[in-house]
Motif scaffolding. Sequence first.
Motif, PDB file in Angstrom:
ATOM      1  N   ASN A  56       0.575  60.257  -7.529  1.00 65.40           N
ATOM      2  CA  ASN A  56      -0.124  59.597  -6.434  1.00 65.40           C
ATOM      3  C   ASN A  56      -1.606  59.631  -6.780  1.00 65.40           C
ATOM      4  OD1 ASN A  56      -0.900  58.572  -3.893  1.00 65.40           O
ATOM      5  ND2 ASN A  56      -1.078  60.641  -3.048  1.00 65.40           N
ATOM      6  N   TYR A  57      -2.199  58.461  -7.117  1.00 63.40           N
ATOM      7  CA  TYR A  57      -3.576  58.393  -7.618  1.00 63.40           C
ATOM      8  C   TYR A  57      -4.405  57.499  -6.701  1.00 63.40           C
ATOM      9  CZ  TYR A  57      -7.135  58.755 -11.269  1.00 63.40           C
ATOM     10  OH  TYR A  57      -8.280  59.055 -11.971  1.00 63.40           O
ATOM     11  N   TRP A  58      -5.579  57.986  -6.308  1.00 59.00           N
ATOM     12  CA  TRP A  58      -6.413  57.184  -5.410  1.00 59.00           C
ATOM     13  C   TRP A  58      -7.889  57.351  -5.780  1.00 59.00           C
ATOM     14  CZ3 TRP A  58      -4.194  61.832  -4.077  1.00 59.00           C
ATOM     15  CH2 TRP A  58      -5.025  62.827  -3.562  1.00 59.00           C
ATOM     16  N   THR A  59      -8.747  56.504  -5.181  1.00 59.86           N
ATOM     17  CA  THR A  59     -10.187  56.559  -5.392  1.00 59.86           C
ATOM     18  C   THR A  59     -10.828  57.365  -4.276  1.00 59.86           C
ATOM     19  OG1 THR A  59     -10.140  54.370  -6.419  1.00 59.86           O
ATOM     20  CG2 THR A  59     -12.282  55.180  -5.687  1.00 59.86           C
ATOM     21  N   GLN A  60     -11.599  58.384  -4.664  1.00 56.76           N
ATOM     22  CA  GLN A  60     -12.303  59.217  -3.674  1.00 56.76           C
ATOM     23  C   GLN A  60     -13.457  59.932  -4.343  1.00 56.76           C
ATOM     24  OE1 GLN A  60      -9.863  61.982  -1.438  1.00 56.76           O
ATOM     25  NE2 GLN A  60     -11.612  62.839  -0.344  1.00 56.76           N
ATOM     26  N   ASP A  61     -14.522  60.130  -3.584  1.00 58.05           N
ATOM     27  CA  ASP A  61     -15.672  60.905  -4.041  1.00 58.05           C
ATOM     28  C   ASP A  61     -15.403  62.385  -3.766  1.00 58.05           C
ATOM     29  OD1 ASP A  61     -18.232  62.079  -4.409  1.00 58.05           O
ATOM     30  OD2 ASP A  61     -19.203  60.195  -3.877  1.00 58.05           O
ATOM     31  N   ILE A  62     -15.720  63.231  -4.723  1.00 59.66           N
ATOM     32  CA  ILE A  62     -15.568  64.683  -4.538  1.00 59.66           C
ATOM     33  C   ILE A  62     -16.320  65.166  -3.304  1.00 59.66           C
ATOM     34  CG2 ILE A  62     -16.611  66.794  -5.511  1.00 59.66           C
ATOM     35  CD1 ILE A  62     -15.278  66.073  -8.161  1.00 59.66           C
TER      36      ILE A  62
END
Length: 198
Positions: free
Chosen positions: A83-89
Amino acid sequence: MERQFWNTRYSEHDFVYGKAPNQFFKQFIDTHKPGTILLPAEGEGRNSRYAASKGWRVDAFDFSEVATAKALKLTESLRPSINYWTQDIATFKATKRYDAVALIYVHLPQALRQVFHEEVFNALQSGGFLVFEAFAKEQVNMKSGGPKDLSLLYDAPSICSDFPFLHLLSCGQKEIELNEGEFHKGKATVLQLIGQRL
């Protein structure tokens, strides 16, 4: 670094750090029973793909939209294990607990690093492992990769103090030979840590 820098780097090169997994990460995966794992700042998916191929259920994210798209393409045959998504740390909150979290070359300014590492600890379930490899401060003058800003490089006391409640199974600074694509190549000084939440 800015998101645009990474989007450009990922756009202009095939696989920036290669398709093979990081060797320290691979050694951990090869010697532990599969479970659930979180991979923040996972880039183009090389470590996610390897973990999933060994039976791990993977959650992973990166703040680069380009990296996310490339990771989804690279790992397509292994979904739904990944499950891979775009997010800022900076916006990450631990809403799930995992059997392992791997931080592979995740270099952050001190204030953000400490807050994020607290969330990483919260994301580990009892008995869960932290797998950590990053460039040490001595890397600043080496040409094998990593930030050239000393404040973004690490030393063992600082990283260990970020995880005071982890039982450290191994922690050390090493000189290794990197061969991870165009931007991680040659002799490098790194910190490697494996800890366990008891």
